[in-house]
Scaffold this motif. Structure first.
Motif, PDB file in Angstrom:
ATOM      1  N   LEU A 343      10.840  60.401  43.418  1.00  0.00           N
ATOM      2  CA  LEU A 343      11.973  60.044  44.266  1.00  0.00           C
ATOM      3  C   LEU A 343      11.872  58.607  44.778  1.00  0.00           C
ATOM      4  O   LEU A 343      12.895  57.982  45.057  1.00  0.00           O
ATOM      5  CB  LEU A 343      12.105  61.021  45.441  1.00  0.00           C
ATOM      6  CG  LEU A 343      12.551  62.431  45.043  1.00  0.00           C
ATOM      7  CD1 LEU A 343      12.573  63.347  46.252  1.00  0.00           C
ATOM      8  CD2 LEU A 343      13.928  62.402  44.373  1.00  0.00           C
ATOM      9  N   PHE A 344      10.665  58.076  44.903  1.00  0.00           N
ATOM     10  CA  PHE A 344      10.510  56.668  45.326  1.00  0.00           C
ATOM     11  C   PHE A 344      11.293  55.742  44.387  1.00  0.00           C
ATOM     12  O   PHE A 344      12.194  55.012  44.837  1.00  0.00           O
ATOM     13  CB  PHE A 344       9.021  56.318  45.383  1.00  0.00           C
ATOM     14  CG  PHE A 344       8.708  54.905  45.807  1.00  0.00           C
ATOM     15  CD1 PHE A 344       8.275  54.627  47.090  1.00  0.00           C
ATOM     16  CD2 PHE A 344       8.816  53.842  44.911  1.00  0.00           C
ATOM     17  CE1 PHE A 344       7.967  53.315  47.477  1.00  0.00           C
ATOM     18  CE2 PHE A 344       8.515  52.545  45.281  1.00  0.00           C
ATOM     19  CZ  PHE A 344       8.088  52.277  46.577  1.00  0.00           C
ATOM     20  N   PRO A 345      11.002  55.730  43.081  1.00  0.00           N
ATOM     21  CA  PRO A 345      11.785  54.851  42.205  1.00  0.00           C
ATOM     22  C   PRO A 345      13.222  55.325  42.007  1.00  0.00           C
ATOM     23  O   PRO A 345      14.112  54.511  41.741  1.00  0.00           O
ATOM     24  CB  PRO A 345      11.003  54.856  40.889  1.00  0.00           C
ATOM     25  CG  PRO A 345      10.254  56.140  40.901  1.00  0.00           C
ATOM     26  CD  PRO A 345       9.900  56.381  42.342  1.00  0.00           C
ATOM     27  N   THR A 346      13.475  56.626  42.150  1.00  0.00           N
ATOM     28  CA  THR A 346      14.850  57.122  41.989  1.00  0.00           C
ATOM     29  C   THR A 346      15.751  56.556  43.080  1.00  0.00           C
ATOM     30  O   THR A 346      16.878  56.122  42.806  1.00  0.00           O
ATOM     31  CB  THR A 346      14.877  58.654  42.028  1.00  0.00           C
ATOM     32  OG1 THR A 346      14.062  59.167  40.961  1.00  0.00           O
ATOM     33  CG2 THR A 346      16.291  59.180  41.870  1.00  0.00           C
ATOM     34  N   PHE A 347      15.265  56.563  44.319  1.00  0.00           N
ATOM     35  CA  PHE A 347      16.055  55.990  45.415  1.00  0.00           C
ATOM     36  C   PHE A 347      16.323  54.505  45.177  1.00  0.00           C
ATOM     37  O   PHE A 347      17.439  54.017  45.390  1.00  0.00           O
ATOM     38  CB  PHE A 347      15.337  56.184  46.750  1.00  0.00           C
ATOM     39  CG  PHE A 347      15.278  57.607  47.230  1.00  0.00           C
ATOM     40  CD1 PHE A 347      16.358  58.460  47.066  1.00  0.00           C
ATOM     41  CD2 PHE A 347      14.138  58.093  47.842  1.00  0.00           C
ATOM     42  CE1 PHE A 347      16.304  59.779  47.507  1.00  0.00           C
ATOM     43  CE2 PHE A 347      14.069  59.402  48.294  1.00  0.00           C
ATOM     44  CZ  PHE A 347      15.157  60.250  48.121  1.00  0.00           C
ATOM     45  N   LEU A 348      15.309  53.792  44.735  1.00  0.00           N
ATOM     46  CA  LEU A 348      15.490  52.351  44.489  1.00  0.00           C
ATOM     47  C   LEU A 348      16.441  52.120  43.318  1.00  0.00           C
ATOM     48  O   LEU A 348      17.260  51.186  43.349  1.00  0.00           O
ATOM     49  CB  LEU A 348      14.139  51.690  44.223  1.00  0.00           C
ATOM     50  CG  LEU A 348      13.125  51.753  45.374  1.00  0.00           C
ATOM     51  CD1 LEU A 348      11.867  50.980  45.012  1.00  0.00           C
ATOM     52  CD2 LEU A 348      13.718  51.218  46.671  1.00  0.00           C
ATOM     53  N   ASP A 349      16.353  52.961  42.318  1.00  0.00           N
ATOM     54  CA  ASP A 349      17.250  52.868  41.174  1.00  0.00           C
ATOM     55  C   ASP A 349      18.704  53.102  41.608  1.00  0.00           C
ATOM     56  O   ASP A 349      19.627  52.368  41.209  1.00  0.00           O
ATOM     57  CB  ASP A 349      16.827  53.886  40.124  1.00  0.00           C
ATOM     58  CG  ASP A 349      17.295  53.540  38.718  1.00  0.00           C
ATOM     59  OD1 ASP A 349      17.950  52.496  38.550  1.00  0.00           O
ATOM     60  OD2 ASP A 349      17.007  54.328  37.787  1.00  0.00           O
ATOM     61  N   LEU A 350      18.931  54.109  42.437  1.00  0.00           N
ATOM     62  CA  LEU A 350      20.274  54.372  42.957  1.00  0.00           C
ATOM     63  C   LEU A 350      20.817  53.193  43.740  1.00  0.00           C
ATOM     64  O   LEU A 350      22.008  52.886  43.701  1.00  0.00           O
ATOM     65  CB  LEU A 350      20.251  55.607  43.862  1.00  0.00           C
ATOM     66  CG  LEU A 350      20.204  56.975  43.189  1.00  0.00           C
ATOM     67  CD1 LEU A 350      19.853  58.054  44.204  1.00  0.00           C
ATOM     68  CD2 LEU A 350      21.547  57.289  42.522  1.00  0.00           C
ATOM     69  N   ALA A 351      19.906  52.520  44.474  1.00  0.00           N
ATOM     70  CA  ALA A 351      20.315  51.403  45.324  1.00  0.00           C
ATOM     71  C   ALA A 351      20.457  50.090  44.569  1.00  0.00           C
ATOM     72  O   ALA A 351      20.914  49.095  45.139  1.00  0.00           O
ATOM     73  CB  ALA A 351      19.299  51.225  46.457  1.00  0.00           C
ATOM     74  N   GLY A 352      20.066  50.084  43.303  1.00  0.00           N
ATOM     75  CA  GLY A 352      20.108  48.836  42.549  1.00  0.00           C
ATOM     76  C   GLY A 352      18.994  47.888  42.932  1.00  0.00           C
ATOM     77  O   GLY A 352      19.083  46.676  42.706  1.00  0.00           O
TER      78      GLY A 352
END
Length: 489
Positions: A343-352
């Protein structure tokens, strides 16, 4: 106008992944989470990086496995280093408003302390709004916003007496909460989350982390939820082990009834948050993520609590949904192994946002979007128990683990309830060795290396040598060194 999505992260504590109607549980009522799953993607093989609270939560905040950040249990006597809590800062730096309300567990307070005394720590985490509250069993010996509210409402002594009694009776004593639903720890976190949403700025995208203490013990469903499930009707897990269980079938049924009551109470709080998000006006541009830090065995194998690598303890629920989730097929169920840490990189991915190179996880968006079915060949979990390190490896079919020098190997494709340990089976020796080797590779590949990307001094300062002549190169170096001291011969 914001084009990046609001990201609402709803995290529970100690939620067995089986206990969702959308995951196939035959009894528990979770209509709001089921609706979220119907719009998004549910992960059927999500695992915690550690089957206990603090290590798992520290991993999510830092992007690191426990062996890289060093917090292996629920008490260390230390603050998790704020410079390693990078999730919120990464989101802030890409333009997000960041807020976290509820349980953090990046450190443990001692008797009589107050979270407000740690404002300087919270200010270093990259949070625009921070409010921490404790778990119920910590609550009576700490000063918190929650305890102050109970005191104001004349309910503090009720809370103290109830939890104090449970210290003696046992944390798994199934007994309804004496507090009304809104005054329970989960009710409090919900109320604070709704209050924040009502005033949160709308000029920037929002990352809101609502971290609930439930359905973690005590087993104390409040109000109507306490009688919602009749213990006589409870269906115990298929791998319930009567001989191993020290409580007995009736006690486990009573525990489970209260546990399920807390889950449905939680689910109703999720419904309140989603209603508030719709009222806020940016619902169509919102992603909602739900999970838990670890599981709860709740009678599986005759055991309760967590800290082990059984499916009930190590596997967690995980749903990514909401109108702005980049979902390929709504309602998709993915069976590949993934990690809570992802979820750490997933959140950053969602945020661009840029995903840091030290991150030891992978974004799940390619699975959500349908681009791929898997992002890992295996995921891992680890914990320290009695000063011994314990590990788990889970690939697409097999799960291998070692605890207290005892090895376990399960074929989850044919034995999803882990009824037959194949670790000593000669026919499966190659599989066990392959997973041991995979653990070794994992541990060597994921050491925290602050020297990653090392560059020599002259490269770092941009010194260039346009000539191969040794004397000319010496002169260039001499001149550059003199510049440091503003010196001319």
């Amino acid at each position: 106008m914001n084009t990046r999505p609001d990201i609402i992260f709803i995290c529970s504590d100690q939620w067995n992944a089986r206990y969702l109607r959308c995951a196939g549980h035959p009894q528990v009522q979770t209509p709001h989470l089921d609706a979220l799953a119907a719009t998004g993607c549910i992960f059927d093989a999500a695992y915690t990086p550690s089957p206990v609270c603090m290590p798992a939560r520290a991993s999510l905040a830092s992007g690191l496995y426990p062996h890289a950040h060093g917090f292996f249990c629920n008490y260390t006597g230390k603050l998790f280093p704020p410079e390693q809590v990078t999730l919120f800062r990464c989101l802030q730096e890409t333009g997000y408003t960041t807020a976290k309300i509820g349980k953090y567990h990046y450190f443990s307070l001692e008797w009589g302390q107050d979270y407000e005394d740690y404002r300087d720590y919270y200010d270093q985490l990259g949070l625009d709004w921070a409010e921490e509250t404790s778990t119920p069993f910590q609550g009576p010996f700490l000063n918190t916003g929650y305890s102050r509210l109970l005191k104001e409402k004349g309910l503090l002594d009720t809370f103290i007496t109830d939890i104090g009694d449970r210290y003696v009776d046992g944390q798994y004593t199934p007994r309804p909460s004496p507090l009304p639903p809104d005054m329970t720890p989960d009710g409090y976190v919900c109320r604070q989350t709704l209050a924040y949403l009502d005033r949160a700025p709308t000029d920037k995208p929002l990352f809101l982390f609502a971290s609930f203490p439930g359905p973690h013990t005590p087993l104390d469903a409040p109000g109507k939820y306490a009688k919602m499930y009749d213990p006589s009707d409870i269906v115990l897990p298929e791998n319930y082990n009567e001989k191993r269980c020290k409580y007995g079938r009736q006690a486990i049924a009573e525990m489970t009834a209260q546990y399920m009551g807390k889950i449905t109470h939680f689910d109703d709080r999720v419904g309140e948050i989603i209603a508030a998000l719709k009222k806020r006006g940016n619902w169509e541009n919102t992603v909602v993520v739900f999970t838990s830090d670890h599981g709860e065995r709740m009678g599986e194998h005759g055991l309760i609590s967590k800290t082990g690598f059984e499916e009930g303890s190590a596997r967690v629920p995980l749903i990514i949904g909401g109108p702005a989730a980049p979902v390929g097929t709504a309602g998709h169920r993915n069976a590949s192994p993934v990690s809570f840490l992802d979820l750490f990189p997933t959140f950053l991915d969602l945020a661009g946002a840029e995903i840091p190179d030290y991150c030891q996880a992978v974004s799940l968006l390619p699975i959500v979007s349908g681009e791929t079915d898997s992002v890992h060949d295996a995921v891992f979990s680890e914990i320290s128990r009695n000063d011994q390190f314990c590990y788990m490896v889970r690939d697409s079919r097999w799960k291998w683990s070692i605890q207290a020098q005892n090895e376990h190997l399960y074929d989850l494709q044919n034995d999803p309830h882990e009824m037959q340990n194949l670790a000593q089976s000669p026919a499966h020796a190659d599989t066990a060795q392959r997973l041991r080797n995979r653990l070794l590779t994992f541990l060597t590949d994921t050491q925290l290396n602050h020297a990653r990307g090392y560059k020599p001094l002259f490269t770092r300062i941009g010194m260039q040598f346009p000539t191969e002549n040794p004397e000319d190169r010496k002169r260039i170096i001499h001149d550059r060194l003199r510049q440091v001291h503003k010196h001319q011969p």
